[in-house]
Design a protein around this motif. Structure first.
Motif, PDB file in Angstrom:
ATOM      1  N   TRP A  74       0.821  -1.016   0.144  1.00  0.00           N
ATOM      2  CA  TRP A  74       0.155   0.014   0.282  1.00  0.00           C
ATOM      3  C   TRP A  74       1.024   1.095  -0.665  1.00  0.00           C
ATOM      4  O   TRP A  74       0.128   1.674   0.483  1.00  0.00           O
ATOM      5  N   TYR A  77       0.253   4.364  -2.313  1.00  0.00           N
ATOM      6  CA  TYR A  77      -1.120   4.785  -2.009  1.00  0.00           C
ATOM      7  C   TYR A  77      -1.509   5.498  -0.621  1.00  0.00           C
ATOM      8  O   TYR A  77      -1.775   7.036  -0.839  1.00  0.00           O
ATOM      9  N   LEU A  78      -0.404   5.454   0.023  1.00  0.00           N
ATOM     10  CA  LEU A  78       0.110   6.190   1.254  1.00  0.00           C
ATOM     11  C   LEU A  78       1.012   7.521   0.806  1.00  0.00           C
ATOM     12  O   LEU A  78       1.069   7.858   2.020  1.00  0.00           O
ATOM     13  N   LEU A  81      -1.508  10.055   0.283  1.00  0.00           N
ATOM     14  CA  LEU A  81      -1.998  10.849   0.860  1.00  0.00           C
ATOM     15  C   LEU A  81      -0.969  11.518   1.790  1.00  0.00           C
ATOM     16  O   LEU A  81      -1.035  12.098   2.598  1.00  0.00           O
ATOM     17  N   GLU A  82       0.375  11.309   1.607  1.00  0.00           N
ATOM     18  CA  GLU A  82       1.480  12.292   2.422  1.00  0.00           C
ATOM     19  C   GLU A  82       1.796  13.504   1.549  1.00  0.00           C
ATOM     20  O   GLU A  82       2.310  13.980   2.488  1.00  0.00           O
ATOM     21  N   ASN A  84       1.253  16.669  -0.981  1.00  0.00           N
ATOM     22  CA  ASN A  84       0.579  17.249  -1.324  1.00  0.00           C
ATOM     23  C   ASN A  84       1.109  18.244  -2.570  1.00  0.00           C
ATOM     24  O   ASN A  84      -0.241  18.331  -3.494  1.00  0.00           O
ATOM     25  N   TYR A  86       0.246  16.007  -5.247  1.00  0.00           N
ATOM     26  CA  TYR A  86      -0.806  14.568  -5.963  1.00  0.00           C
ATOM     27  C   TYR A  86      -2.593  15.973  -5.232  1.00  0.00           C
ATOM     28  O   TYR A  86      -2.884  15.887  -6.174  1.00  0.00           O
ATOM     29  N   TRP A  87      -2.311  15.558  -3.859  1.00  0.00           N
ATOM     30  CA  TRP A  87      -3.884  16.714  -4.059  1.00  0.00           C
ATOM     31  C   TRP A  87      -3.769  17.841  -3.899  1.00  0.00           C
ATOM     32  O   TRP A  87      -5.037  18.214  -4.760  1.00  0.00           O
ATOM     33  N   SER A 280      -2.078   3.770  -9.243  1.00  0.00           N
ATOM     34  CA  SER A 280      -2.703   5.015  -8.142  1.00  0.00           C
ATOM     35  C   SER A 280      -2.621   5.493  -8.475  1.00  0.00           C
ATOM     36  O   SER A 280      -4.059   5.883  -7.900  1.00  0.00           O
ATOM     37  N   ILE A 284      -7.366   6.955  -8.238  1.00  0.00           N
ATOM     38  CA  ILE A 284      -8.224   7.532  -7.693  1.00  0.00           C
ATOM     39  C   ILE A 284      -8.413   8.919  -8.048  1.00  0.00           C
ATOM     40  O   ILE A 284      -9.341   9.027  -8.114  1.00  0.00           O
TER      41      ILE A 284
END
Length: 304
Positions: A74, A77-78, A81-82, A84, A86-87, A280, A284
């Motif tokens: 995983w 994906y982690l 999430l960590e 920024n 990509y977000w 990944s 998403i």
């Protein structure tokens, strides 16, 4: 059983076979060209990057014993999430796609309404003009916008000749250029569903609203707009879904600073060669795209 009954039964059997074939074919198409490729990408997203060909580890190792043959991780994906980056890319893509969809709706609805209310001869010509850009290469049209919006382009030349500006405007390689490119490219996908909904609208309903004393704006908001809502939703999805993952337009018109998820996905696949992480990111992104489709289906089922 007489010959007529046998003929009728054979005709019914033929019709049922044709119906099943028509139903099976779209599902087969989705399985072959959507589900299987997605499952392949989804599988890669649980592997780790390695220096090999292909550049990812295999998650199934049947040479090991039963408890160790499945090797999932995983970490990709982690990491998303960590980080920024990509977000920011996701949020920027959603923002650009949403604003572009709204702009396409604001511009496309009056155009679709005018085409639907035109005479038959004019309607065919106007529809051909809407579809006409598809006869030219998509990349070629985007490159044309680079020439139009550049410092020595048509827009700045006109503004300078009219003495409206003293120096060329920096339009190219900005978000404004990205919005212009996306709206120009995808507005036919908004106009055509809207035209189909408006064209089927019963004019007697508008006449009845006029007889009841409704104004033009009341007829639009109380009659026309609710009845054309399926066309609005369909056109919005057709614009939003491809725009959120757009790569060519932000790259050519937005420049280096245009951080959208399509550009990030391309860099991970082809520059960084990190296929598991890129898979990944793509998984998403697909989940983000599927959500409005599911909402549309739920709305459509309730309305019918």
């Amino acid at each position: 059983m007489n010959k007529k009954s046998k003929t009728a039964l054979s005709a019914i059997d033929t019709d049922s076979v044709l119906r099943r074939a028509l139903i099976v074919f779209p599902y087969l198409w989705l399985v072959l060209f959507f589900l299987i490729p997605f499952l392949y990408v989804f599988k890669i997203s649980f592997s780790t990057p390695i220096l090999a060909q292909p550049p990812y580890s295999q998650i199934f190792d049947f040479s090991q014993n039963f408890t160790n043959w499945l090797k999932l991780t995983w970490d990709n994906y982690l990491f998303i999430l960590e980080d920024n980056l990509y977000w920011i890319s996701y949020l920027k893509s959603i923002k650009v796609a949403a604003i572009s969809t709204i702009l396409c709706l604001i511009i496309g609805y009056p155009l679709a309404y005018g085409i639907a209310r035109a005479s038959t001869e004019k309607r065919n010509i106007l529809l051909m003009l809407v579809i006409l850009p598809f006869w030219t290469s998509f990349v070629l049209r985007v490159y044309a916008w680079m020439g139009i919006l550049g410092k020595n382009g048509i827009v700045n030349s006109i503004l300078l000749s009219l003495n409206l500006i003293n120096e060329p405007l920096a339009i190219l390689y900005t978000d404004v250029a990205v919005y212009l490119g996306i709206v120009y490219t995808y507005i036919p996908f908004m106009i055509l569903p809207l035209y189909a909904s408006i064209e089927k609208l019963d004019s007697k309903l508008l006449d009845a609203a006029s007889d009841l004393g409704a104004t033009q704006w009341q007829k639009f908001f109380d009659v026309t707009l609710p009845l054309t809502k399926p066309g609005i939703i369909a056109g919005s999805l057709l614009v939003f879904i491809p725009a959120i993952g757009e790569y060519v337009i932000p790259t050519l018109l937005g420049g280096i600073d245009s951080l959208m998820i399509g550009r990030t996905l391309f860099d991970e696949f082809f520059i960084n060669r990190d296929w598991p992480l890129a898979s990944s990111v793509a998984t998403i992104l697909l989940l983000i795209v599927v959500m409005p489709i599911m909402l549309f289906q739920r709305y459509f089922q309730r309305s019918t």
